[in-house]
Design a protein around this motif. Sequence first.
Motif, PDB file in Angstrom:
ATOM      1  N   ILE A 248       0.932  -1.261   0.148  1.00 46.97           N
ATOM      2  CA  ILE A 248      -0.001  -0.143   0.241  1.00 46.97           C
ATOM      3  C   ILE A 248       0.539   0.940  -0.381  1.00 46.97           C
ATOM      4  O   ILE A 248       2.225   1.203   0.903  1.00 46.97           O
ATOM      5  CB  ILE A 248      -1.218   0.173   1.378  1.00 46.97           C
ATOM      6  N   SER A 249       0.186   1.772  -1.123  1.00 47.35           N
ATOM      7  CA  SER A 249       1.032   3.282  -1.316  1.00 47.35           C
ATOM      8  C   SER A 249       0.868   3.937   0.134  1.00 47.35           C
ATOM      9  O   SER A 249      -0.677   4.845  -1.084  1.00 47.35           O
ATOM     10  CB  SER A 249       1.364   4.162  -2.491  1.00 47.35           C
ATOM     11  N   GLU A 250       1.142   4.670   0.724  1.00 46.66           N
ATOM     12  CA  GLU A 250      -0.599   5.914   1.901  1.00 46.66           C
ATOM     13  C   GLU A 250       0.637   7.288   1.652  1.00 46.66           C
ATOM     14  O   GLU A 250       1.325   7.857   1.017  1.00 46.66           O
ATOM     15  CB  GLU A 250      -0.265   5.889   3.592  1.00 46.66           C
ATOM     16  N   PHE A 251      -1.296   7.801   0.855  1.00 46.66           N
ATOM     17  CA  PHE A 251      -0.960   9.499   0.554  1.00 46.66           C
ATOM     18  C   PHE A 251       0.555   9.469  -0.180  1.00 46.66           C
ATOM     19  O   PHE A 251       0.868  10.727   0.163  1.00 46.66           O
ATOM     20  CB  PHE A 251      -0.691  10.299   1.346  1.00 46.66           C
ATOM     21  N   PRO A 252       0.479   9.071  -1.539  1.00 42.69           N
ATOM     22  CA  PRO A 252       1.671   9.619  -2.228  1.00 42.69           C
ATOM     23  C   PRO A 252       1.338  11.158  -2.592  1.00 42.69           C
ATOM     24  O   PRO A 252       0.445  11.716  -3.168  1.00 42.69           O
ATOM     25  CB  PRO A 252       1.526   8.717  -3.672  1.00 42.69           C
ATOM     26  N   VAL A 253       2.750  12.214  -2.612  1.00 44.15           N
ATOM     27  CA  VAL A 253       2.156  13.092  -2.805  1.00 44.15           C
ATOM     28  C   VAL A 253       2.244  14.055  -3.941  1.00 44.15           C
ATOM     29  O   VAL A 253       1.807  15.242  -4.328  1.00 44.15           O
ATOM     30  CB  VAL A 253       3.701  13.916  -2.718  1.00 44.15           C
ATOM     31  N   ASN A 254       2.143  13.734  -4.746  1.00 46.66           N
ATOM     32  CA  ASN A 254       1.861  13.539  -7.203  1.00 46.66           C
ATOM     33  C   ASN A 254       1.519  12.455  -7.364  1.00 46.66           C
ATOM     34  O   ASN A 254       1.543  12.180  -6.444  1.00 46.66           O
ATOM     35  CB  ASN A 254       3.374  14.338  -6.765  1.00 46.66           C
ATOM     36  N   LEU A 255       0.595  13.225  -8.941  1.00 51.20           N
ATOM     37  CA  LEU A 255       0.348  12.124  -9.572  1.00 51.20           C
ATOM     38  C   LEU A 255       1.644  11.145 -10.041  1.00 51.20           C
ATOM     39  O   LEU A 255       1.254   9.864 -11.170  1.00 51.20           O
ATOM     40  CB  LEU A 255       0.000  13.197 -10.668  1.00 51.20           C
ATOM     41  N   GLU A 256       2.553  11.465 -10.733  1.00 52.24           N
ATOM     42  CA  GLU A 256       3.922  10.561 -10.928  1.00 52.24           C
ATOM     43  C   GLU A 256       3.811   9.448  -9.578  1.00 52.24           C
ATOM     44  O   GLU A 256       4.176   8.164 -10.353  1.00 52.24           O
ATOM     45  CB  GLU A 256       4.824  11.539 -11.382  1.00 52.24           C
ATOM     46  N   THR A 257       3.836   9.940  -8.517  1.00 50.90           N
ATOM     47  CA  THR A 257       4.452   8.804  -7.206  1.00 50.90           C
ATOM     48  C   THR A 257       3.510   7.869  -7.881  1.00 50.90           C
ATOM     49  O   THR A 257       3.007   6.674  -7.349  1.00 50.90           O
ATOM     50  CB  THR A 257       4.637   9.212  -6.476  1.00 50.90           C
ATOM     51  N   ALA A 258       1.634   7.906  -7.575  1.00 45.24           N
ATOM     52  CA  ALA A 258       1.081   7.120  -8.185  1.00 45.24           C
ATOM     53  C   ALA A 258       0.780   6.708  -8.811  1.00 45.24           C
ATOM     54  O   ALA A 258       0.413   5.347  -8.380  1.00 45.24           O
ATOM     55  CB  ALA A 258      -0.618   8.501  -7.468  1.00 45.24           C
ATOM     56  N   VAL A 259       1.025   7.465 -10.288  1.00 46.99           N
ATOM     57  CA  VAL A 259       1.092   6.287 -11.441  1.00 46.99           C
ATOM     58  C   VAL A 259       2.023   5.241 -11.078  1.00 46.99           C
ATOM     59  O   VAL A 259       2.180   3.960 -10.792  1.00 46.99           O
ATOM     60  CB  VAL A 259       1.166   6.977 -12.447  1.00 46.99           C
ATOM     61  N   ALA A 260       3.602   6.061 -10.587  1.00 50.73           N
ATOM     62  CA  ALA A 260       4.213   4.085 -10.192  1.00 50.73           C
ATOM     63  C   ALA A 260       3.782   3.818  -8.962  1.00 50.73           C
ATOM     64  O   ALA A 260       4.395   2.703  -9.506  1.00 50.73           O
ATOM     65  CB  ALA A 260       5.551   5.409  -9.826  1.00 50.73           C
ATOM     66  N   ALA A 261       2.922   4.296  -8.223  1.00 48.79           N
ATOM     67  CA  ALA A 261       3.150   3.589  -7.379  1.00 48.79           C
ATOM     68  C   ALA A 261       1.724   1.855  -7.445  1.00 48.79           C
ATOM     69  O   ALA A 261       2.078   0.730  -7.977  1.00 48.79           O
ATOM     70  CB  ALA A 261       1.797   3.674  -5.888  1.00 48.79           C
ATOM     71  N   ARG A 262       1.014   2.516  -8.522  1.00 42.12           N
ATOM     72  CA  ARG A 262      -0.218   1.310  -8.942  1.00 42.12           C
ATOM     73  C   ARG A 262       0.776   0.492 -10.200  1.00 42.12           C
ATOM     74  O   ARG A 262      -0.072  -0.330 -10.759  1.00 42.12           O
ATOM     75  CB  ARG A 262      -1.295   2.121  -9.995  1.00 42.12           C
ATOM     76  N   GLU A 263       1.300   1.165 -10.791  1.00 34.95           N
ATOM     77  CA  GLU A 263       2.380   0.736 -12.099  1.00 34.95           C
ATOM     78  C   GLU A 263       3.207  -0.515 -11.739  1.00 34.95           C
ATOM     79  O   GLU A 263       3.309  -2.031 -11.521  1.00 34.95           O
ATOM     80  CB  GLU A 263       2.978   1.176 -12.711  1.00 34.95           C
ATOM     81  N   ASN A 264       3.323  -0.421 -10.020  1.00 37.81           N
ATOM     82  CA  ASN A 264       4.381  -1.042  -9.587  1.00 37.81           C
ATOM     83  C   ASN A 264       3.608  -1.960  -8.687  1.00 37.81           C
ATOM     84  O   ASN A 264       3.676  -3.093  -7.539  1.00 37.81           O
ATOM     85  CB  ASN A 264       5.175  -0.907  -8.290  1.00 37.81           C
ATOM     86  N   GLY A 265       2.396  -2.109  -8.483  1.00 38.91           N
ATOM     87  CA  GLY A 265       1.219  -3.127  -8.119  1.00 38.91           C
ATOM     88  C   GLY A 265       0.922  -2.745  -6.360  1.00 38.91           C
ATOM     89  O   GLY A 265       0.939  -3.590  -5.397  1.00 38.91           O
ATOM     90  N   LEU A 266       0.688  -1.988  -6.138  1.00 39.91           N
ATOM     91  CA  LEU A 266       0.513  -0.835  -4.936  1.00 39.91           C
ATOM     92  C   LEU A 266      -1.090  -0.787  -4.624  1.00 39.91           C
ATOM     93  O   LEU A 266      -1.062   0.302  -5.964  1.00 39.91           O
ATOM     94  CB  LEU A 266       1.852  -0.198  -4.703  1.00 39.91           C
ATOM     95  N   SER A 267      -1.536  -0.906  -4.352  1.00 37.35           N
ATOM     96  CA  SER A 267      -2.886   0.215  -3.762  1.00 37.35           C
ATOM     97  C   SER A 267      -2.445   1.493  -3.130  1.00 37.35           C
ATOM     98  O   SER A 267      -1.731   1.366  -2.105  1.00 37.35           O
ATOM     99  CB  SER A 267      -3.718  -0.465  -3.002  1.00 37.35           C
ATOM    100  N   THR A 268      -2.942   2.522  -3.906  1.00 38.59           N
ATOM    101  CA  THR A 268      -2.619   3.773  -3.126  1.00 38.59           C
ATOM    102  C   THR A 268      -4.202   4.205  -2.110  1.00 38.59           C
ATOM    103  O   THR A 268      -5.135   3.505  -2.052  1.00 38.59           O
ATOM    104  CB  THR A 268      -2.609   4.779  -4.215  1.00 38.59           C
ATOM    105  N   LEU A 269      -3.554   4.889  -1.512  1.00 38.60           N
ATOM    106  CA  LEU A 269      -4.889   5.421   0.031  1.00 38.60           C
ATOM    107  C   LEU A 269      -4.549   7.152   0.265  1.00 38.60           C
ATOM    108  O   LEU A 269      -3.853   7.826   0.203  1.00 38.60           O
ATOM    109  CB  LEU A 269      -4.593   4.503   1.035  1.00 38.60           C
ATOM    110  N   PHE A 270      -5.672   7.434  -0.465  1.00 40.96           N
ATOM    111  CA  PHE A 270      -5.543   8.981   0.045  1.00 40.96           C
ATOM    112  C   PHE A 270      -6.838   9.397   0.666  1.00 40.96           C
ATOM    113  O   PHE A 270      -7.726   8.305   1.838  1.00 40.96           O
ATOM    114  CB  PHE A 270      -6.382   9.405  -1.177  1.00 40.96           C
ATOM    115  N   GLY A 271      -7.003  10.301   2.066  1.00 44.62           N
ATOM    116  CA  GLY A 271      -7.565  10.685   2.946  1.00 44.62           C
ATOM    117  C   GLY A 271      -8.990  11.521   2.167  1.00 44.62           C
ATOM    118  O   GLY A 271      -9.165  11.988   1.969  1.00 44.62           O
ATOM    119  N   ALA A 272     -10.111  10.998   2.577  1.00 46.01           N
ATOM    120  CA  ALA A 272     -11.529  10.900   2.949  1.00 46.01           C
ATOM    121  C   ALA A 272     -12.111  12.586   3.665  1.00 46.01           C
ATOM    122  O   ALA A 272     -12.577  13.835   2.912  1.00 46.01           O
ATOM    123  CB  ALA A 272     -12.443  10.318   3.824  1.00 46.01           C
ATOM    124  N   PRO A 273     -10.945  13.457   4.593  1.00 46.23           N
ATOM    125  CA  PRO A 273     -11.662  14.941   4.692  1.00 46.23           C
ATOM    126  C   PRO A 273     -10.875  15.596   3.349  1.00 46.23           C
ATOM    127  O   PRO A 273     -11.454  16.518   3.446  1.00 46.23           O
ATOM    128  CB  PRO A 273     -10.388  14.507   5.926  1.00 46.23           C
TER     129      PRO A 273
END
Length: 382
Positions: A248-273
């Motif tokens: 799991i990648s919690e709170f990736p700080v930018n789009l590029e990192t979120a894309v990289a996390a998903r490409e590497n098979g990690l689930s991304t997590l963001f805050g509901a607030p």
Amino acid sequence: MKRQLLTNARIVLEDTIEEQADLLIENGTIAAIGPTDTQGAEQVDLQGCLLAPGLIDLHCDALEKEAEPRPNVHFPFELAAALADKRNAVAGITTVYHALSFANHELGVRNNAVAADLARAMARHRPNGMVDNRVHARYEVTDESAPEILNALLAEGALQMLSFMDHSPGQGQFRDVEAYRAYLAKTYKTSADDVDAILDQKRAAARGAMARMEQLAGQARHHRVPLASHDDDSAEKVTVLKGLGARISEFPVNLETAVAARENGLSTLFGAPNILRNASQSGNMKALDAVKEGVADCLCSDYSPAALLPSVLRLVEDGHLSLPQAFALVTRNPARAAGLEDRGTITPGRRADLIAIAGTGLLAQARQVWSGGREVLRWQAH
């Protein structure tokens, strides 16, 4: 355990909404949707309420606030555990990972020894909880004293998730060092000299961080505890954490990192607030932008359990996602990310973790809640 027949519900399935449907709970599980054998079952008319899987929250900081509602004001930890349990049940959260910070700030509940006591208090409360209470240990990798404590907690079975945070100055969540200085001074009421000492210590300790992370990751894998990363800010960091076994990648700080996390098979997590406020507390990527870009797998309550359900409905009402897609962010996807194969969808044979939702938008509430087939909450509007 008694049989219950839930009638007249709008059931949120994985890909559709089943209108005016019935559901049978038996022996703690979902026995059937549209059952034919309902003999002896207590009937509960949901009066057209939305019936969704119980929410799954992978990161909730609220237990710390229950234990320390004001700086240096502490409640008994047994009481704090019970209060946090009730707060999550009312919010419709049936599986919660209480996030405790192991960063040895020597203050309040974020002192390592105190955090360990709080984790153990929740472990003791867990068999009697209204919902499934789990502990998510957030390890600050620049802390040299926490690994011994975390190894002991892992061996005791008191931890159900471990995440790695790197708050060394100049990267991650605190790329802006001056903003980090201001955060430390405000949060921990420290002088400028004390802040300088903290930053110097973090810089020095960062040199041994990888060895500590590798050792802890090995123990987490041994005890089948899922690993997460926190505030990833580059594809390189994602690759390192994946190598350690992070899922799991919690709170990736930018789009590029979120894309990289998903490409590497990690689930991304963001805050509901973040969804409700349409802003990141740290000035990083907005959760709504992550949803729009298709890189958000899960939402968590972060610091506010009450924010999880209305954030889901806000995404639907604003036309960003369908109901099944929005609920997947807080049910099916978190279950898969954490390896919880017995919950997360309304499917025969799964745990009967369910919420009946009354009202709409920001005022929607969990009117009834079932956890493992036990009805743990019921209220009636006047």
